[in-house]
Design a protein around this motif. Structure first.
Motif, PDB file in Angstrom:
ATOM      1  N   TYR A 216       0.726  -1.086   0.012  1.00  0.00           N
ATOM      2  CA  TYR A 216      -0.121   0.024   0.029  1.00  0.00           C
ATOM      3  C   TYR A 216       0.782   1.241  -0.083  1.00  0.00           C
ATOM      4  O   TYR A 216       1.794   1.249   0.470  1.00  0.00           O
ATOM      5  N   ASP A 217       0.176   2.197  -0.532  1.00  0.00           N
ATOM      6  CA  ASP A 217       0.758   3.872  -0.480  1.00  0.00           C
ATOM      7  C   ASP A 217      -0.286   4.501   0.537  1.00  0.00           C
ATOM      8  O   ASP A 217      -1.539   4.284   0.593  1.00  0.00           O
ATOM      9  N   THR A 218       0.410   5.340   1.197  1.00  0.00           N
ATOM     10  CA  THR A 218      -0.386   6.438   1.999  1.00  0.00           C
ATOM     11  C   THR A 218      -0.466   7.801   1.288  1.00  0.00           C
ATOM     12  O   THR A 218       0.204   8.020   0.190  1.00  0.00           O
ATOM     13  N   LEU A 219      -1.318   8.608   1.771  1.00  0.00           N
ATOM     14  CA  LEU A 219      -1.298  10.083   1.087  1.00  0.00           C
ATOM     15  C   LEU A 219       0.101  10.779   0.916  1.00  0.00           C
ATOM     16  O   LEU A 219       0.528  11.278   0.232  1.00  0.00           O
ATOM     17  N   VAL A 220       0.563  10.749   2.175  1.00  0.00           N
ATOM     18  CA  VAL A 220       1.958  10.989   2.336  1.00  0.00           C
ATOM     19  C   VAL A 220       2.901  10.187   3.022  1.00  0.00           C
ATOM     20  O   VAL A 220       2.347   9.163   3.692  1.00  0.00           O
ATOM     21  N   ARG A 221       4.233  10.296   2.825  1.00  0.00           N
ATOM     22  CA  ARG A 221       4.952   9.265   3.539  1.00  0.00           C
ATOM     23  C   ARG A 221       6.038   9.748   4.408  1.00  0.00           C
ATOM     24  O   ARG A 221       6.467  11.041   4.199  1.00  0.00           O
ATOM     25  N   TYR A 222       6.954   8.828   5.273  1.00  0.00           N
ATOM     26  CA  TYR A 222       8.086   9.453   5.962  1.00  0.00           C
ATOM     27  C   TYR A 222       9.388   9.511   5.120  1.00  0.00           C
ATOM     28  O   TYR A 222       9.414   8.667   4.165  1.00  0.00           O
ATOM     29  N   GLU A 223      10.073  10.556   5.478  1.00  0.00           N
ATOM     30  CA  GLU A 223      11.487  10.548   4.833  1.00  0.00           C
ATOM     31  C   GLU A 223      12.248   9.128   5.181  1.00  0.00           C
ATOM     32  O   GLU A 223      11.807   8.692   6.301  1.00  0.00           O
ATOM     33  N   GLU A 224      13.069   8.954   4.450  1.00  0.00           N
ATOM     34  CA  GLU A 224      13.629   7.496   4.830  1.00  0.00           C
ATOM     35  C   GLU A 224      14.489   7.632   6.144  1.00  0.00           C
ATOM     36  O   GLU A 224      14.659   6.567   6.734  1.00  0.00           O
ATOM     37  N   ASP A 225      14.930   8.648   6.602  1.00  0.00           N
ATOM     38  CA  ASP A 225      15.794   8.856   7.803  1.00  0.00           C
ATOM     39  C   ASP A 225      15.126   9.529   8.771  1.00  0.00           C
ATOM     40  O   ASP A 225      15.761  10.090   9.835  1.00  0.00           O
ATOM     41  N   SER A 226      13.913   9.940   8.726  1.00  0.00           N
ATOM     42  CA  SER A 226      13.262  10.882   9.843  1.00  0.00           C
ATOM     43  C   SER A 226      11.614  10.421   9.756  1.00  0.00           C
ATOM     44  O   SER A 226      11.055   9.792   8.825  1.00  0.00           O
ATOM     45  N   THR A 227      11.092  11.112  10.540  1.00  0.00           N
ATOM     46  CA  THR A 227       9.301  11.099  10.388  1.00  0.00           C
ATOM     47  C   THR A 227       8.901  12.281   9.919  1.00  0.00           C
ATOM     48  O   THR A 227       7.735  12.433   9.942  1.00  0.00           O
ATOM     49  N   GLU A 228       9.653  13.091   9.102  1.00  0.00           N
ATOM     50  CA  GLU A 228       9.117  14.208   8.520  1.00  0.00           C
ATOM     51  C   GLU A 228       8.590  13.612   7.394  1.00  0.00           C
ATOM     52  O   GLU A 228       8.985  12.907   6.605  1.00  0.00           O
TER      53      GLU A 228
END
Length: 545
Positions: A82-94
């Motif tokens: 699945y994909d979400t509307l937005v996702r986190y950066e690979e190295d943070s929760t931004e």
């Protein structure tokens, strides 16, 4: 002496043998000349030349409809589908764009408008539009079984929609959320794996069986699920993002840590979680293997069921249990991958209250508190644990037995009950335990995801409890709800600091440890970046011989 008839038969048999041998040599030569790798012993490179990653884990997924589960074994797989509307950066929760390309909140924080990609298709071939987002949020808001929606958006039996008043498709590729109140972690929450967008056509086609027939838009397509054995996903060649570098991922269930490690050593799996702490050095010394550390954003704990009549309903008894357990000795069982916990929040998260002083280890003080509460002679109690390792607790049964021995010193007789992962989650959500092990890996990098989900009275519902201590404190509830609607992070921090002080005093948990979970892998696995939330899509990693 052989007659002519027997001589003729022998000559014929010899000639046939020569023909068979020649054919075999020709086929062998032909296979070698084709250039294909026909050695499939380790499962990594199939005869077709496809790259297959085999991932070993301690338990099967519970189901593959992600908003219905809280376990990491399910989310590991759904993160691929699945994909979400937005996702986190690979190295943070931004957060960064995913199915949505941009977004904007209203000035009062009550309306969020998202612009969507117009080039995405579901794995079943249907086009992704704003109506699909509406469909998914409406289905999550129609039933309490979508527990993550309830946890994160404040849904209740009387108001299944929670703070989300409406989700509207304002055009084909624009969707608008209207909230009843501002929600500070709202954008971070939408990036969580449980809010992966499913194909409405697939949901309607499969009905109650959708949980084992998932269809999303993600980098991998669901292929096969053999219960208690394996789940297979294959590369989505039409993925709108970075196309996977491996063609197939097989999630294999291997319950025993040692057996799983032996398979890694032999090459029959490529990666594994649940590494025994004592096997870390063995891995580091093996020229074919590597240790990859997942950033720490977790907590393990022993919850005490405050809702049951008896000793655990007494604050003094819960405090005594905290004092009677030698936490340093208990965490030594983690052999270097864990640090003692004193709060529900991990210290890597903003809002952590470092001024709180842990209870420490004091058997005599524990006995005094038990006597004051009327339990000088102790009592009998159960401790439920799970059989398979978790990232936050590598040896659950050994840890339970250690606590059992320590509490004997204060006349508390503990019966350890071990269950498989699915059974353990079911009985704790239903409040059937006295004391129980569990843990949590943060989903979105916000304190709300720990404190509200795990310790607020809203989430102490029998049958779907995230708060398995069934802890209900109105003052804590008021602080956590205020923090959700406060958009100033400094003010939110003050609210969380105060909430942790009240929780510490009430002692619904015995906090155990925060870990840096090790992942063991063959060195041919490259470009793998583990995320602090506990799992990640595998489309960026590769296998290089």
């Amino acid at each position: 002496m052989l007659n002519k008839r027997w001589i003729g038969i022998l000559v014929l048999l010899f000639a046939m043998l020569l023909v068979v041998t020649a054919c075999t040599e020709e086929n062998t030569d032909s296979s070698n000349e084709s250039g294909e790798d026909t050695n499939t012993e380790d499962g990594t490179e199939e005869a077709t030349g496809e790259k297959t990653l085999i991932f070993g884990r301690g338990a099967d997924s519970i189901q593959l409809d992600p908003s219905k589960v809280t376990d990491g074994e399910s989310i590991y797989v759904t993160n691929q589908i699945y994909d979400t509307l937005v996702r986190y950066e690979e190295d943070s929760t931004e957060v960064k764009p995913a199915l949505a390309t941009e977004w904007a909140p209203s000035e009062d924080g009550l309306t969020w408008t998202f612009q969507l990609r117009d080039d995405v298709t579901f794995h079943d071939g249907s086009d992704f539009t704003a109506e699909d987002v509406v469909f998914n949020f409406e289905r999550w808001a129609t039933s309490a079984e979508y527990i993550y929606y309830g946890y994160m958006f404040g849904a209740s039996e009387d108001d299944l929609g929670g703070i989300i008043e409406s989700v509207e498709a304002t055009n084909d590729y624009e969707v608008t959320f209207t909230l009843s109140e501002p929600n500070a972690p709202f954008l971070q929450t939408l990036a969580m794996p449980p809010f992966g967008i499913a194909s409405p056509e697939a949901v309607e086609e499969h009905g109650e069986d959708y949980f084992k027939n998932p269809v999303g838009t993600g980098p991998f397509v669901f292929s096969e699920w053999i219960p208690d054995d394996s789940i297979t996903v294959t590369k989505n060649a039409d993925y709108f993002g970075d196309t996977a570098k491996v063609d197939k991922v097989i999630f294999r269930t291997i319950p025993d840590n040692g057996a799983r490690f032996m398979e890694l050593q032999s090459g029959s799996i490529d990666m594994m979680t649940g590494l025994n702490p004592q096997d870390i050095q063995t891995t580091e010394a093996d020229e074919n293997l590597q240790i990859i550390e997942r950033p720490s954003m977790n907590v393990s704990y022993m919850a005490m069921n405050t809702d049951k009549e008896g000793p655990l309903a007494e604050k003094a008894v819960r405090q005594a249990i905290n004092l009677a357990i030698d936490k340093e000795k208990l965490v030594s069982l983690y052999e270097g991958i864990g640090k003692p916990a004193k709060n529900p929040l991990p210290p890597s998260l903003w809002g952590y209250n470092d001024d709180i002083e842990d209870y420490g280890y004091d058997v005599e003080k524990a006995k005094e508190l038990l006597a004051e509460a009327g339990y000088a002679d102790g009592f009998d109690i159960t401790l439920n644990t799970f059989s398979n390792p978790r990232p936050y607790m590598p040896q659950p049964k050994v840890s339970a037995q250690a606590i059992q021995e320590m509490l004997k010193e204060v006349n508390i007789n503990v019966e350890v009950i071990e269950s498989d992962w699915d059974t353990h989650l079911s009985l704790t959500e239903n409040g059937e335990h006295d004391m129980a092990f569990l843990g949590w890996t943060g989903d979105n990098g916000d304190p709300d995801n720990f404190l509200y989900v795990l310790l607020d009275k809203d989430n102490a519902k029998v049958g779907s409890a995230g708060n398995i201590a069934f802890y209900k404190n109105d003052d804590v509830h008021a602080l956590l709800k205020a923090a959700q609607t406060e958009m100033d992070q400094e003010k939110r921090t003050e609210l969380y600091l105060e909430a942790q002080e009240l929780i510490h005093e009430d002692a619904p948990w015995f906090p155990i440890a925060h870990t840096t979970p090790p992942i063991a892998a063959n060195k041919k696995v490259v470009d793998y970046v583990p995320h602090s939330t506990g799992s990640e899509p595998f489309n960026m990693l590769d296998i290089q011989e």
